[in-house]
Design an enzyme around this catalytic site. Structure first.
Site, PDB file in Angstrom:
ATOM      1  N   CYS A   2       0.851  -1.193   0.000  1.00 14.34           N
ATOM      2  CA  CYS A   2       0.000   0.000   0.000  1.00 14.34           C
ATOM      3  C   CYS A   2       0.886   1.242   0.000  1.00 14.34           C
ATOM      4  O   CYS A   2       1.949   1.266   0.615  1.00 14.34           O
ATOM      5  CB  CYS A   2      -0.938   0.103   1.207  1.00 14.34           C
ATOM      6  SG  CYS A   2      -2.063  -1.285   1.359  1.00 14.34           S
ATOM      7  N   ARG A  29       3.462  -0.036  -5.074  1.00  9.20           N
ATOM      8  CA  ARG A  29       3.283  -0.650  -3.759  1.00  9.20           C
ATOM      9  C   ARG A  29       1.954  -1.409  -3.652  1.00  9.20           C
ATOM     10  O   ARG A  29       1.701  -2.089  -2.658  1.00  9.20           O
ATOM     11  CB  ARG A  29       3.341   0.418  -2.662  1.00  9.20           C
ATOM     12  CG  ARG A  29       4.638   1.197  -2.654  1.00  9.20           C
ATOM     13  CD  ARG A  29       4.616   2.231  -1.564  1.00  9.20           C
ATOM     14  NE  ARG A  29       4.604   1.601  -0.269  1.00  9.20           N
ATOM     15  CZ  ARG A  29       5.673   1.262   0.418  1.00  9.20           C
ATOM     16  NH1 ARG A  29       6.864   1.498  -0.075  1.00  9.20           N
ATOM     17  NH2 ARG A  29       5.568   0.687   1.584  1.00  9.20           N
ATOM     18  N   TRP A  72      -2.990  -2.633  -1.600  1.00  7.94           N
ATOM     19  CA  TRP A  72      -2.710  -4.046  -1.857  1.00  7.94           C
ATOM     20  C   TRP A  72      -3.467  -4.776  -0.750  1.00  7.94           C
ATOM     21  O   TRP A  72      -3.113  -4.665   0.422  1.00  7.94           O
ATOM     22  CB  TRP A  72      -1.215  -4.327  -1.796  1.00  7.94           C
ATOM     23  CG  TRP A  72      -0.891  -5.738  -2.189  1.00  7.94           C
ATOM     24  CD1 TRP A  72      -0.714  -6.211  -3.444  1.00  7.94           C
ATOM     25  CD2 TRP A  72      -0.688  -6.858  -1.303  1.00  7.94           C
ATOM     26  NE1 TRP A  72      -0.432  -7.549  -3.411  1.00  7.94           N
ATOM     27  CE2 TRP A  72      -0.410  -7.978  -2.122  1.00  7.94           C
ATOM     28  CE3 TRP A  72      -0.723  -7.026   0.076  1.00  7.94           C
ATOM     29  CZ2 TRP A  72      -0.166  -9.241  -1.586  1.00  7.94           C
ATOM     30  CZ3 TRP A  72      -0.480  -8.282   0.609  1.00  7.94           C
ATOM     31  CH2 TRP A  72      -0.201  -9.377  -0.231  1.00  7.94           C
ATOM     32  N   ASN A  98      -1.131   2.014   5.895  1.00  8.25           N
ATOM     33  CA  ASN A  98      -0.315   0.962   5.288  1.00  8.25           C
ATOM     34  C   ASN A  98       0.198   0.083   6.409  1.00  8.25           C
ATOM     35  O   ASN A  98       0.824   0.603   7.344  1.00  8.25           O
ATOM     36  CB  ASN A  98       0.860   1.577   4.509  1.00  8.25           C
ATOM     37  CG  ASN A  98       1.879   0.531   4.098  1.00  8.25           C
ATOM     38  OD1 ASN A  98       1.529  -0.625   3.868  1.00  8.25           O
ATOM     39  ND2 ASN A  98       3.138   0.922   3.999  1.00  8.25           N
ATOM     40  N   GLY A  99      -0.073  -1.220   6.326  1.00 10.18           N
ATOM     41  CA  GLY A  99       0.394  -2.124   7.377  1.00 10.18           C
ATOM     42  C   GLY A  99      -0.729  -3.059   7.773  1.00 10.18           C
ATOM     43  O   GLY A  99      -1.731  -3.189   7.054  1.00 10.18           O
ATOM     44  N   GLU A 462      15.467 -17.980 -10.807  1.00  9.40           N
ATOM     45  CA  GLU A 462      15.055 -16.621 -11.173  1.00  9.40           C
ATOM     46  C   GLU A 462      14.211 -16.628 -12.455  1.00  9.40           C
ATOM     47  O   GLU A 462      13.163 -15.976 -12.535  1.00  9.40           O
ATOM     48  CB  GLU A 462      16.316 -15.749 -11.346  1.00  9.40           C
ATOM     49  CG  GLU A 462      16.107 -14.383 -11.961  1.00  9.40           C
ATOM     50  CD  GLU A 462      15.136 -13.484 -11.190  1.00  9.40           C
ATOM     51  OE1 GLU A 462      14.823 -13.782 -10.028  1.00  9.40           O
ATOM     52  OE2 GLU A 462      14.666 -12.506 -11.797  1.00  9.40           O
ATOM     53  N   LYS A 466      10.120 -15.641 -12.968  1.00 12.52           N
ATOM     54  CA  LYS A 466       9.580 -14.655 -13.908  1.00 12.52           C
ATOM     55  C   LYS A 466       8.457 -15.266 -14.763  1.00 12.52           C
ATOM     56  O   LYS A 466       7.476 -14.594 -15.059  1.00 12.52           O
ATOM     57  CB  LYS A 466      10.690 -14.109 -14.824  1.00 12.52           C
ATOM     58  CG  LYS A 466      11.684 -13.212 -14.099  1.00 12.52           C
ATOM     59  CD  LYS A 466      11.018 -11.948 -13.543  1.00 12.52           C
ATOM     60  CE  LYS A 466      11.982 -10.948 -12.972  1.00 12.52           C
ATOM     61  NZ  LYS A 466      12.441 -11.205 -11.615  1.00 12.52           N
ATOM     62  N   GLU A 469       5.502 -15.142 -12.327  1.00  4.86           N
ATOM     63  CA  GLU A 469       4.917 -13.852 -11.943  1.00  4.86           C
ATOM     64  C   GLU A 469       4.429 -13.023 -13.126  1.00  4.86           C
ATOM     65  O   GLU A 469       3.428 -12.328 -13.008  1.00  4.86           O
ATOM     66  CB  GLU A 469       5.844 -13.047 -11.008  1.00  4.86           C
ATOM     67  CG  GLU A 469       7.001 -12.338 -11.636  1.00  4.86           C
ATOM     68  CD  GLU A 469       7.718 -11.405 -10.636  1.00  4.86           C
ATOM     69  OE1 GLU A 469       8.939 -11.336 -10.704  1.00  4.86           O
ATOM     70  OE2 GLU A 469       7.054 -10.759  -9.805  1.00  4.86           O
ATOM     71  N   HIS A 485      16.017 -37.300  -9.222  1.00  3.10           N
ATOM     72  CA  HIS A 485      15.518 -37.797  -7.938  1.00  3.10           C
ATOM     73  C   HIS A 485      14.008 -37.605  -7.796  1.00  3.10           C
ATOM     74  O   HIS A 485      13.493 -37.588  -6.681  1.00  3.10           O
ATOM     75  CB  HIS A 485      16.263 -37.122  -6.785  1.00  3.10           C
ATOM     76  CG  HIS A 485      17.734 -37.420  -6.805  1.00  3.10           C
ATOM     77  ND1 HIS A 485      18.251 -38.658  -6.507  1.00  3.10           N
ATOM     78  CD2 HIS A 485      18.789 -36.655  -7.161  1.00  3.10           C
ATOM     79  CE1 HIS A 485      19.571 -38.644  -6.641  1.00  3.10           C
ATOM     80  NE2 HIS A 485      19.924 -37.429  -7.050  1.00  3.10           N
ATOM     81  N   LYS A 575       5.247  -4.328  -5.825  1.00  5.55           N
ATOM     82  CA  LYS A 575       6.705  -4.308  -5.933  1.00  5.55           C
ATOM     83  C   LYS A 575       7.358  -4.366  -4.569  1.00  5.55           C
ATOM     84  O   LYS A 575       8.416  -4.960  -4.393  1.00  5.55           O
ATOM     85  CB  LYS A 575       7.159  -3.042  -6.663  1.00  5.55           C
ATOM     86  CG  LYS A 575       8.650  -3.025  -6.901  1.00  5.55           C
ATOM     87  CD  LYS A 575       9.010  -2.526  -8.247  1.00  5.55           C
ATOM     88  CE  LYS A 575      10.461  -2.740  -8.553  1.00  5.55           C
ATOM     89  NZ  LYS A 575      10.719  -4.062  -9.139  1.00  5.55           N
TER      90      LYS A 575
HETATM   91  O1  M6R Z   1      12.516  -5.167  -2.716  1.00  6.98           O
HETATM   92  P1  M6R Z   1      13.073  -6.553  -2.548  1.00  6.98           P
HETATM   93  O2  M6R Z   1      14.224  -6.831  -3.415  1.00  6.98           O
HETATM   94  O3  M6R Z   1      13.353  -6.867  -1.099  1.00  6.98           O
HETATM   95  O4  M6R Z   1      11.883  -7.504  -2.993  1.00  6.98           O
HETATM   96  C1  M6R Z   1      11.982  -8.896  -2.867  1.00  6.98           C
HETATM   97  C2  M6R Z   1      10.937  -9.605  -3.690  1.00  6.98           C
HETATM   98  O5  M6R Z   1       9.655  -9.244  -3.257  1.00  6.98           O
HETATM   99  C3  M6R Z   1      11.071  -9.279  -5.173  1.00  6.98           C
HETATM  100  O6  M6R Z   1      12.340  -9.576  -5.642  1.00  6.98           O
HETATM  101  C4  M6R Z   1      10.037 -10.065  -6.003  1.00  6.98           C
HETATM  102  O7  M6R Z   1      10.326 -11.417  -5.951  1.00  6.98           O
HETATM  103  C5  M6R Z   1       9.997  -9.531  -7.424  1.00  6.98           C
HETATM  104  N1  M6R Z   1       8.637  -9.289  -7.802  1.00  6.98           N
HETATM  105  C6  M6R Z   1      10.595 -10.456  -8.422  1.00  6.98           C
HETATM  106  O8  M6R Z   1      10.539  -9.976  -9.722  1.00  6.98           O
END
Ligand code: M6R
Length: 580
Positions: A2, A29, A72, A98-99, A462, A466, A469, A485, A575
């Site tokens: 948020c 956010r 959010w 926010n929180g 990684e 992607k 997400e 395994h 984010k």
């Molecule tokens: O701001 P941060 O790097 O601490 O965030 C960590 C994860 O939330 C962030 O990397 C998330 O996995 C991304 N959406 C990946 O693309």
């Protein structure tokens, strides 16, 4: 998560051009819904991105005080009613938050017994009713805030406004909150980026602090009502052009910025960041135990660093922040290296606080300057990636890995970082068209497997992250050796398997052959000419991780283009994950 904004101004400001513009800069956010309320009670809420609420607002609408929120969802579905701001029954007290208010049910039960009626499913709605009750008991707002700080459990950055009064009350515990000092107005926000085009002067809130902001002055207090002296910080912000330029999405713009962004970082190692890097190396040398903590993509970058340092005989562990307590206990002999793009991820902030209390030294590798994690650190290296707007981390990830390479280089690893920006540019230029073709095929798949080993293992994870997400495709990034395994049972005719094979790694070649023999459609990423579908420039295994990561990011991007999904703002994500 948020984003919250509050503005108190001497002269009227444009709601669209200032309040909502600042809010838009916090949209990363959370973007489930947004809303605002002005001092005269004019309010609006809308589901979805901030553009929906913007389209409802007349250009000529102005105010001298107002608060706004981008949500959010945590408690309660994504509905107009659950969107902030929330208010008391008589609509004279307005709140954005926010929180998470952990004991909201207890607080709510008490208020319900007193006759308060709740109309939302949110934890936040407790707050305006709580203040309403306290005011009715004869308290003034400051006394009510002090009681709130005693009673409330959980994390919060709260802005409170009373109808008809040009005063904002701001309360903070754990969730980030900062006051920007602009020419004729004060701007309260979740981070400095919200107002970095209005001012570079800011004051950060500490936990359990509150402030009273009027058009011409601000005052900060501790939880007992004692005035606190605050330092004004003059911050610098690494600016990229904040528009998409000619690109369709921020994701591709941010991927393509990497040659410049990585060069800026590499140049900083010998100049503005040299002393900080030396300090970090000193801390590393003088500690018994080094632990990286991170989440998501930042965890993958940390894992590259950890593996690389272990190769050099400098033993480190790398733990996902939300699971730290399953693996270690911080103590004074531990150096905690927190890696985070935002510098605000609550899972990390929580562990850094614990580490500090246990006497550990704290180092951090962050993108956002003055973020909570940076401000808690004994030393902090900045990755200088500039604002990353797309929810998916791309350029920040590459720069995090480059910091890991620089640390290793300073500890004896032989590598020339100066070539990296050029090789990133070649990686993209040579492969982009091929990637578009491959992505076309991948877009129709239900599952994708990505295999790696050593420093390419974090890249396998990684790349898979992607696909999940951005493209909502089930993907697994795994250690190639683990395949046989169990997971190999899932390999059948046509299942795509992306194999990361640097420098003819024999184990990787075998793993790739094993899945091919079972009908998998393998896509090999290699750095040796003729040895794969995708070829990146010649390099060692550590550097290969960077280029393979970029290829994976491009693939997930182009799959998203084919699928027509919301690439920059995937569903259910934000984010900055500032809740636990
Ligand atoms: O701001 P941060 O790097 O601490 O965030 C960590 C994860 O939330 C962030 O990397 C998330 O996995 C991304 N959406 C990946 O693309």
């Amino acid at each position: 998560m948020c984003g919250i904004i509050g503005i108190v101004s001497i002269t009227p400001f444009s709601v669209k051009g200032t309040l909502l513009k600042c809010l838009k800069r916090l949209e990363y956010r959370g973007y489930d819904s947004s809303g605002f309320v002005l001092v005269d009670g004019t309010a609006s809420k809308a589901i979805g991105e901030i553009s929906s609420i913007m389209s409802q607002v007349n250009d000529s609408l102005t105010s001298t005080t107002g608060i706004a929120h981008s949500r959010w969802a945590t408690h309660g579905g994504v509905t107009d009613t659950n969107a902030h701001p929330h208010f008391n029954t008589s609509k004279t007290l307005f709140v954005v938050h926010n929180g998470i208010l952990e004991n909201f049910q207890d607080m709510k039960d008490k208020l319900v017994k007193k006759g308060y009626k709740f109309i939302t499913q949110t934890d936040t709605e407790v707050i305006p009713h709580y203040f309403d009750d306290k005011l009715k008991q004869g308290n003034d707002i400051t006394k009510a805030i002090q009681s709130f700080l005693k009673e409330a459990k959980g994390t919060f950055a709260i802005l409170l406004m009373q109808k008809g009064s040009n005063i904002l009350y701001a309360i903070k515990r754990d969730s980030p909150l900062v006051l920007g000092l602009a020419k004729d107005k004060f701007i309260l926000a979740s981070d400095i980026y919200a107002f970095s085009d209005e001012t570079n002067k800011a004051i950060f809130f500490e936990d359990n602090e509150y402030a009273i902001i009027t058009p011409d002055k601000y005052e900060f207090y501790d939880k007992n009502g004692k005035k606190t002296e605050k330092k004004i910080i003059e911050f610098e912000w690494t600016r990229e052009d904040e528009t998409k330029e000619h690109y369709k999405h921020y994701m591709i713009k941010e991927i393509k910025e990497q040659p410049q962004v990585s060069l800026r970082l590499i140049n900083s190692f010998e100049t503005i960041q040299n002393d900080k890097l030396n300090k970090l190396l000193e801390l590393m040398k003088n500690t018994k135990r080094i632990v990286f903590i991170a989440c998501g993509t930042s965890y993958h970058a940390s894992l590259v660093g950890s593996i690389l340092l272990n190769h050099l005989g400098i033993y480190t562990s790398c733990i996902i922040a939300s699971e730290v307590e399953s693996f270690i206990k911080f103590d004074k002999d531990t150096l905690c290296i927190a890696v985070s793009q935002s510098g605000e991820t609550m899972d990390i902030v929580t562990e850094v606080k614990k580490a500090k209390q246990a006497g550990s030294k704290i180092a951090s590798i962050v993108n956002v300057p003055y973020s909570t994690i940076q401000r808690m650190s004994d030393v902090s290296i900045e990755i200088l990636a500039g604002q990353e707007v797309c929810v998916a981390a791309t350029k920040s990830f590459t720069n995090q890995v480059i910091v890991m390479l620089e640390l290793a280089r300073r500890l004896g690893y032989k590598i020339n970082l100066k070539h990296i920006p050029k090789k990133i540019q070649q990686t993209i230029a040579i492969n982009e068209d091929k990637i578009k073709v491959i992505s076309n095929e991948l877009a129709s798949k239900r599952d994708i497997f990505v295999l790696g080993k050593g420093m390419s293992y974090p890249m396998a994870r990684e790349i898979a992250l992607k696909f999940k997400e951005i493209d909502y495709i089930h993907a697994e990034g795994m250690m190639a050796g683990e395949l046989k395994h169990g997971t190999i049972a899932l390999i059948e005719e046509g299942v795509p398997v992306i194999s990361l094979i640097p420098n003819n790694n024999e184990d990787m070649i075998s793993a790739s052959k094993e899945v091919e023999a079972r009908g998998a459609h393998t896509i090999v990423i290699s750095n040796i000419e003729g040895k794969g579908e995708i070829i990146v420039p010649k390099c060692d295994d550590a550097e290969f991780a960077i280029y393979a990561g970029i290829i994976g990011h491009l693939m997930s991007y182009y799959v998203g283009v084919v699928l027509g999904v919301s690439i920059d703002r995937p569903k259910n994500l934000a984010k900055c994950v500032s809740v636990r």
